[in-house]
Design a protein around this motif. Structure first.
Motif, PDB file in Angstrom:
ATOM      1  N   CYS A 237       0.684  -1.224   0.017  1.00 54.55           N
ATOM      2  CA  CYS A 237       0.044  -0.248   0.048  1.00 54.55           C
ATOM      3  C   CYS A 237       0.917   1.334   0.029  1.00 54.55           C
ATOM      4  N   ASN A 238       0.200   2.247  -0.402  1.00 51.71           N
ATOM      5  CA  ASN A 238       0.842   3.523  -0.337  1.00 51.71           C
ATOM      6  C   ASN A 238       0.959   4.543   0.862  1.00 51.71           C
ATOM      7  N   LEU A 239      -0.386   4.148   1.523  1.00 55.08           N
ATOM      8  CA  LEU A 239      -0.777   5.040   2.941  1.00 55.08           C
ATOM      9  C   LEU A 239      -1.466   4.502   3.816  1.00 55.08           C
ATOM     10  N   GLY A 240      -1.208   4.253   5.006  1.00 53.52           N
ATOM     11  CA  GLY A 240      -2.244   3.687   5.876  1.00 53.52           C
ATOM     12  C   GLY A 240      -3.000   4.977   6.722  1.00 53.52           C
ATOM     13  N   VAL A 241      -4.391   4.750   7.021  1.00 55.44           N
ATOM     14  CA  VAL A 241      -5.044   5.723   7.533  1.00 55.44           C
ATOM     15  C   VAL A 241      -5.618   5.392   8.734  1.00 55.44           C
ATOM     16  N   PHE A 242      -5.355   5.978   9.794  1.00 55.30           N
ATOM     17  CA  PHE A 242      -5.831   5.416  11.133  1.00 55.30           C
ATOM     18  C   PHE A 242      -6.152   6.742  12.077  1.00 55.30           C
ATOM     19  N   PRO A 243      -7.162   7.614  11.683  1.00 56.45           N
ATOM     20  CA  PRO A 243      -7.795   8.750  12.406  1.00 56.45           C
ATOM     21  C   PRO A 243      -8.411   8.289  13.724  1.00 56.45           C
TER      22      PRO A 243
ATOM     23  N   VAL B 219       7.504   0.955  10.656  1.00 58.03           N
ATOM     24  CA  VAL B 219       8.809  -0.053  10.412  1.00 58.03           C
ATOM     25  C   VAL B 219       8.850  -0.658   8.965  1.00 58.03           C
ATOM     26  N   MET B 220       7.721  -0.723   8.292  1.00 52.93           N
ATOM     27  CA  MET B 220       7.735  -1.207   6.785  1.00 52.93           C
ATOM     28  C   MET B 220       7.990   0.021   5.956  1.00 52.93           C
ATOM     29  N   GLY B 221       8.317   1.028   6.231  1.00 50.18           N
ATOM     30  CA  GLY B 221       8.498   2.382   5.489  1.00 50.18           C
ATOM     31  C   GLY B 221       7.189   2.775   4.566  1.00 50.18           C
ATOM     32  N   ILE B 222       6.135   2.528   5.361  1.00 51.37           N
ATOM     33  CA  ILE B 222       5.130   3.084   4.542  1.00 51.37           C
ATOM     34  C   ILE B 222       4.360   4.141   5.458  1.00 51.37           C
ATOM     35  N   PRO B 223       4.149   5.392   4.787  1.00 49.51           N
ATOM     36  CA  PRO B 223       3.647   6.662   5.392  1.00 49.51           C
ATOM     37  C   PRO B 223       2.354   6.167   5.900  1.00 49.51           C
TER      38      PRO B 223
ATOM     39  N   GLY C 158       6.568  11.337   6.535  1.00 45.72           N
ATOM     40  CA  GLY C 158       5.518  10.308   6.408  1.00 45.72           C
ATOM     41  C   GLY C 158       4.776  10.031   7.498  1.00 45.72           C
ATOM     42  N   ILE C 159       4.573  11.055   8.677  1.00 47.69           N
ATOM     43  CA  ILE C 159       3.761  10.782   9.902  1.00 47.69           C
ATOM     44  C   ILE C 159       2.730  11.833   9.781  1.00 47.69           C
ATOM     45  N   TYR C 160       1.576  11.751   9.346  1.00 50.32           N
ATOM     46  CA  TYR C 160       0.547  12.957   9.058  1.00 50.32           C
ATOM     47  C   TYR C 160      -0.188  12.726  10.451  1.00 50.32           C
ATOM     48  N   ILE C 161      -0.423  13.854  11.319  1.00 55.88           N
ATOM     49  CA  ILE C 161      -1.107  13.653  12.583  1.00 55.88           C
ATOM     50  C   ILE C 161      -2.166  14.696  12.720  1.00 55.88           C
TER      51      ILE C 161
END
Length: 710
Positions: free
Chosen positions: A508-514, A529-533, A557-560
């Protein structure tokens, strides 16, 4: 007792400083860790204790033991039975066994192979009424007969307290015992041990308060009303008052109380009326690649497998370019509001609008990996994969024949006649495959591609599907955002999407966990850890941790998303902007960002985060045995965090490094800033900021936990 000690802070690629510790005399100590999840995978705490086992065994050797409930199937499949290395432990076990209570010993077959002591709750259940009386006599806590989980936790706790009494009687003054209890289910063991004045140091960790989980599950405005809740009434209304009493008693009985994040420390202070002594963040066992391109290659390989699934799922409607398609995902327990699926879906609707208005040809395929009640695979989903496989097999067959003829012609020094290199039978095979596919499309794909891959048992009331209907994202041709709801955990044996979770995340390109309620949050940590933003929030422990440790998380790559100090609509707009900006990045920018994200994995390594547990044990010993173990209360704590700087090649203004207008994801800009991964990493190592205290919640701290300092 033989010990191996290989805990090294200097092993983290030189990025993080060495751990200068006052070493505990582990040869004169025994460490026990008590949790319901030992050999028993029932929640996130299992991941904590399982991944932490190796560094703890490296430090403590054969003086480290885990304790939990005995479950026959788990013991047979995960534990290698053996004899205890210490005679005192053998005698303590025999004391229980001779009184009709079964105790099992062995090595847990995970990394580190720690010793485990497992207590058979069923064999001791005949003591339940007597132990309930003891609990009431000592603590005035009564347990209802119908709450089996609470009753089982009392049986386990009574067995553990009994074991510790026998053990300390055998050991005398040396070695001293440290017992670390996790969550309220392990609490009775701590309460009874302290009420019986058993000489040992105790630590209690809450990974999330019991009442906090219940309140947030009921969609309460939790964080804005922390100081307004009538705690006793709220617990009583939910019929968990007795559990709450066990948890609160354990918190106040422990020599040291810890929790996993700053945001949970604030929660615990209000819910349990004790400020945590130490914050012990959760880590992972990070395995670094010898070369940077290795994990990028894994991303490419896994992405190809996801693309194949998408080809099948959207057969007949594959009118978008897969090379310009980004894959987003959300995963975890199906807690619609707590996990932030509600604002994620609303943000996807707004993202779809932005992509269409700007005529952006980037397509976003979003996966929801959350287990729900189903009765089987969706027929259309299975048929799509079958059609894709049929066309692939046909193309592969023709390619083999074509390639052989081409090879033979070239060997003869001839340019083959392209009109004769394919035979009539080859055209027949291809036409039959195409006509069969078109027939299926004509008969079955008048409708749009399915939103869900399974038949849902509660389709009409399912929150995700209800909101998909509300926002109208039905995978139509005009939509630039497509949704696939996979209501099962991923497995490499699935006939539909045969991928393990780790491989899927890498693709995947981006994980989203809001998330709204997330005491720690392993899912964005696993992405890092796997290099995925990934996208997280300042209401998750992971998001707070990254804000404390990283100057500009978005550059890594860590959007808060700010969900604490903004309204829901403002948070939704912020999340939409994060995703839209991500869609604007070129392929080269995404590769650079993945390199930076993977670099942060060192912060989440247990070899770094283990220092918080070392400090916790030292603090507990100094309070339980002040004559033997000294800890200067005025000295600065050894648990210090280090601040990652803004990446060297990123300009100070964030707008300078992000394109102001949308463009295709595969466009490479000639005037992009020069970038060298090794050079940037080395400069960042030299620019790491001075340490700051992370171990406790400072008194009178003005900045709220989770509040961005950017």
């Amino acid at each position: 007792m033989p010990l191996t000690r290989s805990l090294s802070m200097s092993s983290l690629s030189g990025m993080l400083p060495a751990w200068e510790e006052d070493e505990l005399p582990v040869e004169d100590l025994l460490l026990f860790e008590v949790a319901w999840e030992v050999t028993n995978k029932v929640g996130g705490i299992y991941t904590v204790i399982q991944t932490k086992a190796k560094i703890t065994v490296d430090e403590w050797g054969e003086n480290y033991y885990m304790m939990g409930p005995y479950l026959e199937h788990n013991f047979k499949t995960q534990v290698e039975g053996c004899e205890p290395p210490t005679p005192a432990i053998r005698k303590a076990m025999d004391a229980l066994i001779n009184n009709g209570c079964q105790v099992h010993f062995g090595r847990w077959l995970i990394e580190g192979s720690p010793y485990v002591i497992l207590f058979d709750i069923g064999s001791a259940a005949w003591n339940l009424d007597r132990w309930k009386g003891d609990l009431w006599e000592h603590c005035n806590i009564g347990l209802p007969y119908h709450d089996r989980e609470a009753n089982d936790s009392l049986i386990l706790g009574s067995l553990i307290a009994w074991f510790f009494k026998e053990l300390t009687d055998q050991l005398g003054d040396k070695p001293n015992v440290i017992a670390h209890f996790h969550e309220w289910q392990a609490g009775p063991g701590l309460i009874l041990s302290r009420s019986r004045k058993i000489p040992m140091a105790t630590v209690f960790t809450t990974h999330a308060t019991l009442l906090g989980r219940y309140l947030c599950a009921g969609n309460a405005d939790f964080y804005n009303n922390l100081d307004k809740f009538n705690i006793d009434k709220e617990a009583g209304d939910r019929q968990i008052y007795h559990r709450y009493c066990l948890e609160r008693a354990a918190v106040h009985c422990a020599h040291v109380f810890t929790t996993v994040s700053q945001i949970t420390a604030v929660e615990a202070n209000h819910m349990l009326h004790r400020k945590p002594d130490v914050v012990t963040p959760n880590g992972l066992n990070v395995k670094k690649f010898s070369a940077m391109h290795e994990f990028q290659n894994l991303h490419s390989t896994s992405k190809t497998r996801i693309q194949e699934f998408v080809r099948g799922h959207f057969y007949g409607h594959l009118d978008f370019n897969l090379e310009k398609t980004l894959f987003f995902f959300i995963a975890g327990r199906y807690e619609f509001s707590n996990k932030g699926a509600d604002i994620f879906l609303e943000s996807l609707s707004r993202l779809n609008y932005l992509l269409r208005v700007h005529r952006n040809d980037v397509t976003v395929v979003v996966f929801f990996i959350m287990p729900a009640k189903t009765n089987n695979f969706n027929v259309e989903s299975l048929k799509g994969q079958a059609v894709r496989k049929q066309l692939w097999d046909t193309a592969h067959t023709v390619k083999e024949k074509f390639g052989k003829k081409l090879y033979d012609a070239l060997l003869k020094g001839q340019i083959p006649d392209m009109n004769s290199i394919l035979e009539r039978d080859d055209f027949t095979i291809m036409k039959r495959a195409i006509y069969a596919t078109q027939c299926n499309v004509t008969k079955n794909r008048h409708s749009l591609p399915p939103v869900t891959t399974h038949n849902m048992l509660e389709d009409s009331t399912d929150p995700i599907l209800a909101n998909v209907r509300r926002i109208g994202l039905f995978n139509s041709r005009n939509d630039r955002v497509k949704i696939i709801f996979h209501p099962e955990f991923l497995s490499s044996t699935s006939p539909l999407l045969p991928m393990d979770y780790e491989d899927f995340v890498r693709g995947c390109n981006l994980g989203v966990f809001p998330s709204y309620y997330e005491p720690w949050g392993y899912t964005p940590g696993e992405c890092t850890v796997m290099g995925i933003p990934s996208v997280t929030t300042n209401l998750s422990g992971f998001g707070c941790f990254m804000e404390e440790h990283v100057s500009e998380p978005a550059a890594y790559g860590i959007y808060i998303v700010d969900r604490r100090f903004r309204s829901a609509d403002e948070s939704c707009n912020q999340l939409t902007q994060f995703m839209f900006s991500f869609c604007q990045q070129s392929r080269r920018q995404r590769i650079i960002q993945r390199n930076r994200t993977e670099r942060l994995s060192e912060l989440l390594d247990w070899r770094y985060l283990g220092r918080f547990y070392i400090h916790t044990r030292h603090l507990a010993l100094s309070r339980a045995f002040p004559d033997k173990f000294k800890l200067d209360p005025n000295a600065p704590p050894k648990t210090e965090g280090f601040h990652y700087p803004r990446p060297y090649s990123v300009p100070p203004s964030p707008s300078a490094s992000i394109h102001s207008t949308p463009h295709h994801s595969d466009v490479e800009d000639d005037d992009d800033e020069p970038y060298d991964e090794d050079e940037e990493a080395e400069r960042d190592r030299l620019n790491i900021k001075a340490p700051f205290v992370l171990d406790s919640v400072p008194e009178g701290k003005k900045k709220q936990p989770g509040e961005s300092g950017n």
